[in-house]
Design a protein around this motif. Structure first.
Motif, PDB file in Angstrom:
ATOM      1  N   HIS B 116      57.983  17.741   0.051  1.00 28.10           N
ATOM      2  CA  HIS B 116      58.596  17.250  -1.187  1.00 28.10           C
ATOM      3  C   HIS B 116      59.046  15.800  -1.055  1.00 28.10           C
ATOM      4  O   HIS B 116      59.103  15.071  -2.040  1.00 28.10           O
ATOM      5  CB  HIS B 116      59.747  18.159  -1.636  1.00 28.10           C
ATOM      6  CG  HIS B 116      60.908  18.257  -0.687  1.00 28.10           C
ATOM      7  ND1 HIS B 116      62.093  17.614  -0.903  1.00 28.10           N
ATOM      8  CD2 HIS B 116      61.060  18.915   0.480  1.00 28.10           C
ATOM      9  CE1 HIS B 116      62.935  17.884   0.092  1.00 28.10           C
ATOM     10  NE2 HIS B 116      62.324  18.671   0.947  1.00 28.10           N
ATOM     11  N   VAL B 117      59.327  15.385   0.193  1.00 28.86           N
ATOM     12  CA  VAL B 117      59.732  13.987   0.406  1.00 28.86           C
ATOM     13  C   VAL B 117      58.533  13.056   0.249  1.00 28.86           C
ATOM     14  O   VAL B 117      58.611  12.038  -0.453  1.00 28.86           O
ATOM     15  CB  VAL B 117      60.390  13.819   1.791  1.00 28.86           C
ATOM     16  CG1 VAL B 117      60.641  12.360   2.101  1.00 28.86           C
ATOM     17  CG2 VAL B 117      61.700  14.598   1.855  1.00 28.86           C
ATOM     18  N   GLN B 119      55.836  13.714  -1.404  1.00 26.99           N
ATOM     19  CA  GLN B 119      55.457  13.791  -2.823  1.00 26.99           C
ATOM     20  C   GLN B 119      56.323  12.865  -3.671  1.00 26.99           C
ATOM     21  O   GLN B 119      55.823  12.141  -4.523  1.00 26.99           O
ATOM     22  CB  GLN B 119      55.667  15.222  -3.331  1.00 26.99           C
ATOM     23  CG  GLN B 119      54.691  16.214  -2.777  1.00 26.99           C
ATOM     24  CD  GLN B 119      53.439  16.284  -3.616  1.00 26.99           C
ATOM     25  OE1 GLN B 119      53.479  16.019  -4.804  1.00 26.99           O
ATOM     26  NE2 GLN B 119      52.334  16.616  -2.982  1.00 26.99           N
ATOM     27  N   SER B 120      57.638  12.915  -3.426  1.00 28.53           N
ATOM     28  CA  SER B 120      58.492  12.116  -4.286  1.00 28.53           C
ATOM     29  C   SER B 120      58.316  10.634  -3.968  1.00 28.53           C
ATOM     30  O   SER B 120      58.446   9.801  -4.857  1.00 28.53           O
ATOM     31  CB  SER B 120      59.951  12.574  -4.208  1.00 28.53           C
ATOM     32  OG  SER B 120      60.538  12.178  -3.006  1.00 28.53           O
ATOM     33  N   ALA B 121      57.998  10.308  -2.697  1.00 26.47           N
ATOM     34  CA  ALA B 121      57.731   8.905  -2.384  1.00 26.47           C
ATOM     35  C   ALA B 121      56.525   8.402  -3.179  1.00 26.47           C
ATOM     36  O   ALA B 121      56.566   7.330  -3.788  1.00 26.47           O
ATOM     37  CB  ALA B 121      57.479   8.736  -0.880  1.00 26.47           C
ATOM     38  N   VAL B 122      55.474   9.195  -3.197  1.00 27.92           N
ATOM     39  CA  VAL B 122      54.280   8.823  -3.967  1.00 27.92           C
ATOM     40  C   VAL B 122      54.638   8.703  -5.446  1.00 27.92           C
ATOM     41  O   VAL B 122      54.292   7.734  -6.123  1.00 27.92           O
ATOM     42  CB  VAL B 122      53.159   9.864  -3.774  1.00 27.92           C
ATOM     43  CG1 VAL B 122      51.990   9.574  -4.703  1.00 27.92           C
ATOM     44  CG2 VAL B 122      52.691   9.882  -2.329  1.00 27.92           C
ATOM     45  N   MET B 124      57.334   8.021  -6.868  1.00 28.32           N
ATOM     46  CA  MET B 124      58.184   6.898  -7.264  1.00 28.32           C
ATOM     47  C   MET B 124      57.474   5.563  -7.172  1.00 28.32           C
ATOM     48  O   MET B 124      58.033   4.536  -7.524  1.00 28.32           O
ATOM     49  CB  MET B 124      59.448   6.889  -6.428  1.00 28.32           C
ATOM     50  CG  MET B 124      60.432   7.915  -6.960  1.00 28.32           C
ATOM     51  SD  MET B 124      61.979   7.828  -6.119  1.00 28.32           S
ATOM     52  CE  MET B 124      61.446   8.226  -4.505  1.00 28.32           C
ATOM     53  N   PHE B 126      55.561   4.364  -4.238  1.00 29.68           N
ATOM     54  CA  PHE B 126      55.312   3.747  -2.935  1.00 29.68           C
ATOM     55  C   PHE B 126      53.806   3.618  -2.737  1.00 29.68           C
ATOM     56  O   PHE B 126      53.072   4.580  -2.976  1.00 29.68           O
ATOM     57  CB  PHE B 126      55.860   4.632  -1.808  1.00 29.68           C
ATOM     58  CG  PHE B 126      57.334   4.483  -1.553  1.00 29.68           C
ATOM     59  CD1 PHE B 126      57.795   3.683  -0.515  1.00 29.68           C
ATOM     60  CD2 PHE B 126      58.255   5.140  -2.345  1.00 29.68           C
ATOM     61  CE1 PHE B 126      59.152   3.554  -0.274  1.00 29.68           C
ATOM     62  CE2 PHE B 126      59.617   5.016  -2.107  1.00 29.68           C
ATOM     63  CZ  PHE B 126      60.066   4.211  -1.074  1.00 29.68           C
ATOM     64  N   GLY B 127      53.344   2.471  -2.253  1.00 37.43           N
ATOM     65  CA  GLY B 127      51.957   2.348  -1.822  1.00 37.43           C
ATOM     66  C   GLY B 127      51.839   2.951  -0.432  1.00 37.43           C
ATOM     67  O   GLY B 127      52.845   3.227   0.201  1.00 37.43           O
ATOM     68  N   ARG B 130      53.673   0.960   2.559  1.00 39.65           N
ATOM     69  CA  ARG B 130      55.111   0.989   2.395  1.00 39.65           C
ATOM     70  C   ARG B 130      55.656   2.378   2.697  1.00 39.65           C
ATOM     71  O   ARG B 130      56.709   2.531   3.298  1.00 39.65           O
ATOM     72  CB  ARG B 130      55.413   0.637   0.947  1.00 39.65           C
ATOM     73  CG  ARG B 130      56.720  -0.041   0.758  1.00 39.65           C
ATOM     74  CD  ARG B 130      56.565  -0.877  -0.464  1.00 39.65           C
ATOM     75  NE  ARG B 130      57.795  -1.483  -0.838  1.00 39.65           N
ATOM     76  CZ  ARG B 130      57.843  -2.456  -1.743  1.00 39.65           C
ATOM     77  NH1 ARG B 130      56.730  -2.904  -2.293  1.00 39.65           N
ATOM     78  NH2 ARG B 130      58.988  -2.972  -2.072  1.00 39.65           N
ATOM     79  N   GLN B 134      58.367   2.839   5.509  1.00 44.62           N
ATOM     80  CA  GLN B 134      59.733   3.057   5.034  1.00 44.62           C
ATOM     81  C   GLN B 134      60.110   4.528   4.928  1.00 44.62           C
ATOM     82  O   GLN B 134      61.288   4.854   4.851  1.00 44.62           O
ATOM     83  CB  GLN B 134      59.924   2.390   3.667  1.00 44.62           C
ATOM     84  CG  GLN B 134      59.802   0.882   3.762  1.00 44.62           C
ATOM     85  CD  GLN B 134      60.091   0.194   2.437  1.00 44.62           C
ATOM     86  OE1 GLN B 134      60.480   0.816   1.465  1.00 44.62           O
ATOM     87  NE2 GLN B 134      59.890  -1.110   2.406  1.00 44.62           N
ATOM     88  N   VAL B 135      59.115   5.398   4.892  1.00 48.41           N
ATOM     89  CA  VAL B 135      59.446   6.822   4.732  1.00 48.41           C
ATOM     90  C   VAL B 135      58.932   7.636   5.923  1.00 48.41           C
ATOM     91  O   VAL B 135      59.709   8.229   6.668  1.00 48.41           O
ATOM     92  CB  VAL B 135      58.872   7.388   3.413  1.00 48.41           C
ATOM     93  CG1 VAL B 135      59.246   8.860   3.263  1.00 48.41           C
ATOM     94  CG2 VAL B 135      59.395   6.586   2.228  1.00 48.41           C
ATOM     95  N   PRO B 138      60.096   6.344   9.780  1.00 49.99           N
ATOM     96  CA  PRO B 138      61.525   6.590  10.064  1.00 49.99           C
ATOM     97  C   PRO B 138      61.855   8.069  10.183  1.00 49.99           C
ATOM     98  O   PRO B 138      62.660   8.459  11.035  1.00 49.99           O
ATOM     99  CB  PRO B 138      62.241   5.963   8.870  1.00 49.99           C
ATOM    100  CG  PRO B 138      61.291   4.970   8.306  1.00 49.99           C
ATOM    101  CD  PRO B 138      59.916   5.483   8.602  1.00 49.99           C
ATOM    102  N   ILE B 139      61.223   8.896   9.363  1.00 51.70           N
ATOM    103  CA  ILE B 139      61.538  10.325   9.409  1.00 51.70           C
ATOM    104  C   ILE B 139      60.937  10.958  10.665  1.00 51.70           C
ATOM    105  O   ILE B 139      61.427  11.959  11.175  1.00 51.70           O
ATOM    106  CB  ILE B 139      61.073  11.026   8.112  1.00 51.70           C
ATOM    107  CG1 ILE B 139      61.906  10.513   6.939  1.00 51.70           C
ATOM    108  CG2 ILE B 139      61.201  12.544   8.214  1.00 51.70           C
ATOM    109  CD1 ILE B 139      61.496  11.038   5.586  1.00 51.70           C
TER     110      ILE B 139
END
Lengths: 347, 221
Positions: B116-117, B119-122, B124, B126-127, B130, B134-135, B138-139
């Motif tokens: 879900h993380v 998915q939500s990055a896409v 919102m 994010f290319g 990035r 950025q996602v 780090p995770i």
């Protein structure tokens, strides 16, 4: 306005998720896509921001084909809320909310100020701003999710079963919060759920999907309850359609008698003019239960409920402060119910 | 050795401290360079394995085969290429051992990003680049750091084997002590290797606390 024109999504293995969907999502209102699993409601939602691309047909966002817009650009202009919040676990709440502003290149201060404003707006304590998502409850995370979707003030909001993972009490408060926000913001919202009650509560328009990606019916909730298009919709709506539809009929038309008596009963009031109960004629018996209805705010369903709560069979009308405003007789209630049934499309 | 021979002769340590220090520095270099190289190589290979799933199994199988080769045998094979008693002869195989731990760690780390993380990055906007920087990365850090701890500690311990080909850092002390039936160097060697491993591991744990204060919740967030 979002327009689906003959949109079909077919996967490589031949599965058809959405079949020739034609639908208009009006600007500034909540449109709910509802249906059982596998009905294509989520697929339809995701085709709007191109998380999934349609196989045939096109989707217009204010007359512009979404296929002609570069996906990241398109998506930054559309708020998105999903079931498990989708918050970034490694970013503080304030930075989570500021995600899209950062992507749009706002400076950090402005983005964070905006994020704080939104946290306040969705009813979160500003102390949460410096916490990480895991330190928040499910309901709070969902509020952050909504704040994040609103951060760059997009005209369109896509919500994919955003409240299905929280408990019923929290869900109800999140739904009320959404309706309150929507009254202020008037976004174009597409809301996906499998819960018909949620659809009826939130939707200005409800689109019922059936398995195989077909649209079964599109209507406002009151019409949907009164006139389901077919057996599938009727079955999906479930029991008590008649009573549930009364939620959409205002109690304002009820005739009220200002005397605090009906045959056999009188209303007992306190010194502040608030009802205490029904007192039966004759001596000895104590106060009996009662139900109230605020004619300015409540629905006919609340009036019927108030009637059923009292042994006298009559709802007590009250004003906004809960003070006695009169009694609704059974005849008056009966007339209102009859009117409501005759004109199912009023609301 | 007489009955009165003590386990540790402190005066020996005092007299040989400069050479012990030299061995220690050599040990640290030969242990940590492979881990660093391993990390630098594992990142792109791990990313490639996630991007092209077909690559993952062959890569991991190959690395496991390499991991199963006895280190001494690999050292000996390398001697004609890199030379006897050269650091490179030890560093090259140890780099491969690190890779065997770190490539799966990078792949698992990227796999630990909840669906879900991503998915939500896409959603919102994010290319791909990035999103990675950025996602996803780090995770992935907590899982990669866990792999890094294993790789570091095992690397510190494996360097000693190099003593058999003349370049094993503190491992030299074991050979020296064993050949002379003299325990002091052996004890010094063990204590220093263990201390080094504990220190390196502790620093990595500290780095993890500082870098990922959010990580306690990676399963619930």
């Amino acid at each position: 306005m979002i327009t689906f024109e003959g949109v079909t999504k077919r996967y490589g293995d031949g599965t058809v998720a959405v079949d020739n969907l034609n639908l208009q999502v009006p600007t500034g209102a909540i449109t709910v896509f509802v249906g059982p699993s596998g009905c294509g409601k989520t697929t339809s939602l995701r085709m709007i921001n191109r998380m999934i691309d349609a196989t045939e047909g096109r989707i217009l966002l204010d007359d512009q084909d979404v296929r002609k817009i570069d996906p990241p650009t398109l998506r930054r202009g559309i708020g998105y809320v999903i079931q498990q919040s989708g918050l970034f676990p490694h970013r503080k709440i304030v930075d989570n909310v500021a995600t899209v502003p950062y992507l749009l290149g706002w400076d950090k201060k402005k983005a964070r100020d905006r994020a704080m404003e939104l946290l306040e707006r969705v009813g979160l304590d500003l102390k949460m701003a410096d916490r990480y998502p895991f330190q928040l409850s499910g309901g709070q995370q969902q509020r952050v999710g909504v704040a994040r979707a609103l951060a760059a003030d997009p005209p369109v909001l896509l919500m994919d079963e955003p409240f299905s993972a929280v408990d019923p009490v929290v869900r109800t408060s999140l739904q009320d919060e959404l309706l309150r926000l929507q009254a202020e913001l008037q976004k174009t919202i597409v809301f996906v759920t499998h819960d018909i009650d949620e659809a009826i509560k939130l939707g200005d328009t409800v689109a019922v999907f059936r398995v195989g990606g077909h649209l079964a019916q599109v209507a406002d909730p009151s019409t949907l309850l009164a006139e389901p298009a077919d057996d599938f919709v009727e079955g999906f709506l479930g029991r008590d359609r008649g009573i549930r539809r009364l939620s959409f009929v205002s109690a304002g038309d009820l005739a009220v008698r200002s005397e605090a008596v009906v045959p056999g009963w009188s209303v007992a009031l306190d010194e502040d003019n608030r009802p205490l109960g029904w007192r039966p004629d004759g001596d000895g018996a104590g106060l009996q239960p009662f139900g109230t209805v605020d004619l300015k705010k409540d629905s006919l369903r609340a009036a019927l409920d108030a009637a059923l709560l009292a042994p006298s069979g009559c709802p007590i009308a009250v004003d906004g402060d809960g003070r006695f405003a009169g009694v609704v007789t059974r005849e008056a209630l009966d007339e209102a119910l009859t009117r409501a049934t005759r004109g199912p499309s009023d609301g | 050795m007489g009955d009165a021979e003590p386990l540790v002769r402190w005066d020996w340590i005092g007299r040989n401290w400069p050479s012990i220090q030299t061995l220690l520095v050599d040990h640290v270099i030969m242990a940590l360079v492979p881990v660093l190289l391993g990390l630098i190589i594992a990142l792109p290979l791990g990313l490639a394995s996630v991007r092209w799933r077909l690559l993952y199994q062959p890569t991991v199988s190959l690395m496991n085969v390499v991991y199963s080769l006895p280190s001494l045998a690999v050292f000996i094979v390398l001697i004609p290429l890199t030379g006897l008693a050269e650091r490179a002869t030890v560093i090259i195989p140890l780099t491969f051992y690190s890779l065997a731990v770190l490539i799966p760690a990078v792949v698992d780390g990227l796999g630990s990003v909840p669906d879900h993380v991503s998915q939500s990055a896409v959603a919102m906007g994010f290319g791909p680049m990035r999103r990675l920087l950025q996602v996803d990365l780090p995770i992935a850090v907590p899982v990669v750091l866990a792999g890094l701890r294993v790789a570091t500690v095992s690397s510190i311990s494996l360097v000693s084997v190099g003593a058999l080909i003349g370049r094993g850092g503190l491992g030299y002390l074991f050979i020296d002590g064993w050949q002379r039936q003299f325990y002091t160097p052996i004890v010094v060697g063990i204590v220093l290797v263990v201390a080094l491993a504990v220190l390196a591991d502790g620093l990595l744990v500290l780095a993890q606390r500082l870098l990922t204060p959010w990580a306690r919740a990676r399963r619930t967030a």
